[in-house]
Structures are given as C-alpha cells and as structure tokens.
Write a protein that holds these residues in place. Structure first.
Motif: not given
Length: 211
Positions: A116-136
C-alpha cells in the motif's frame, strides 16, 4: 471527459459514524480503453470516511520527497508514505479494503494486492505529473493498481502514453478506481493542480513487483 463521482453524495454519514465498506460485486462499472487497457469505477465503496481521513493524516509518518529537474532539485508537491508487503498498515480498515480487493480480483490477479502507498495532497496546489507505475520483474505482464480516494474531490486524469486526448475522472471520498489490463504500460496518469481544493488522500494497493 469527466466522470461525475462527487464527494458527499455517497459519503453521507456524519463525522463520528463508523466507516462502512460496501460490496464490490455488481457495483463496478468497467470502461474499456485502447491497447487492451481498462478502468474500473466503484463510487461510494467506502462511506463514513471523515474520521479515517483524520486518523491517517495525523498518524501516518508522511515524508516529503525531492526530484532532480534540470539543474536543480525541487520538492515533490505532495507527501507520501509506503507500506511494503508484510508491513503493518496504519489502520485496520486498510487491511480490510486490501483483502476485499484481493478476493474480488483474484481471477485476474492470482497473486493479490500486497503493498500500500499513501499520498497526501495538502491542498489544490499539490499534484503529481504524468507517469505510469513502474513494473519490476515480469514487466511484460499486465497488472492492476487500485486507488481509494479520501477527502476532497480531485481529478485523476489518464492519457495514452506518447500523447493524446486525456480522460478525467473526478473521485470523491470513498470512491474506488482500478487501472487494469495494459494501463500501466500504455497509459499515463496524473493528478493536476486544483486551485481552492481541500486536502485529499489516495491509498494505492499494488501487487508484488509494482512500485
């Protein structure tokens, strides 16, 4: 395109109400995408999420990360925490959600969801850019990534890798989105900035080897 999954319409219990996990069977809508990718949506899978959000926000050991960009190192605009296979999750309800997902998707994903991974976006200024989850190991195989959204509604966008028109899914508190098929290989996803938005958290459940 926008999928209208809104906060509070499904998460009606007041603060202090016990969270409730609703059934997956018969309540999931699947959207098929090009290149044998697909997305499953289950609005309002979890209700009564306010206290869970507050507990995780207070108790999870959030960390800030930095990334190299051009000639400088800049902070990643969100906070993160990770729980690998075998680690104790920060709330027993997360273990219940993971077990229910594993049981439901067992025919497609025999190895189940383990981390499990958790991400906290504290407000609308937090974001994450385009990506795909890496597969090992086993990168040639399709896989699944399940995301449970908590807190303020935010858009999760998907677009074909290499460019193309984006799809926009607005996820409210307690909504579930599962990316499957070739989605991690052939599509990218992002959470764009949303000026004025409140705090939001995502919980991502992944199978072995997916980071």
């Amino acid at each position: 395109m926008s999928i209208g999954i809104q906060d509070s319409l499904f998460d009606t219990p007041a603060t202090g109400a016990a969270p409730t996990v609703h059934p997956l069977d018969g309540a999931i809508t699947r959207r098929h995408l090009p290149a044998d990718a697909w997305v499953d949506l289950r609005p309002g899978w979890l209700t009564g999420t306010a206290d869970l959000f507050d507990h995780l926000q207070r108790s999870v050991p959030w960390r800030a990360e930095r990334v190299r960009m051009y000639e400088s190192t800049v902070p990643v605009p969100r906070l993160m925490a990770g729980y690998p296979a075998g680690a104790r999750l920060p709330d027993p309800l997360l273990a219940t959600l993971r077990a229910d997902l594993t049981a439901h998707y067992r025919p497609t994903l025999p190895e189940g969801f383990v981390s499990a991974g958790l991400c906290l976006y504290r407000d609308g200024n937090d974001s994450v850019a385009w990506h795909g989850d890496r597969i090992g190991r086993g990168a040639y195989r399709d896989t699944l990534v399940a995301i449970v959204s908590l807190g303020a509604p935010r858009v999760l966008a998907l677009r074909p890798r290499g460019g193309g028109a984006a799809l926009r899914f607005t996820l409210g508190s307690g909504d579930l989105l599962v990316m499957g098929g070739s989605c991690q290989r052939t599509w990218d996803h992002a959470v764009p900035k949303a000026p004025g938005a409140g705090p939001r958290m995502s919980v991502q459940f992944r199978p072995p080897g997916v980071l």
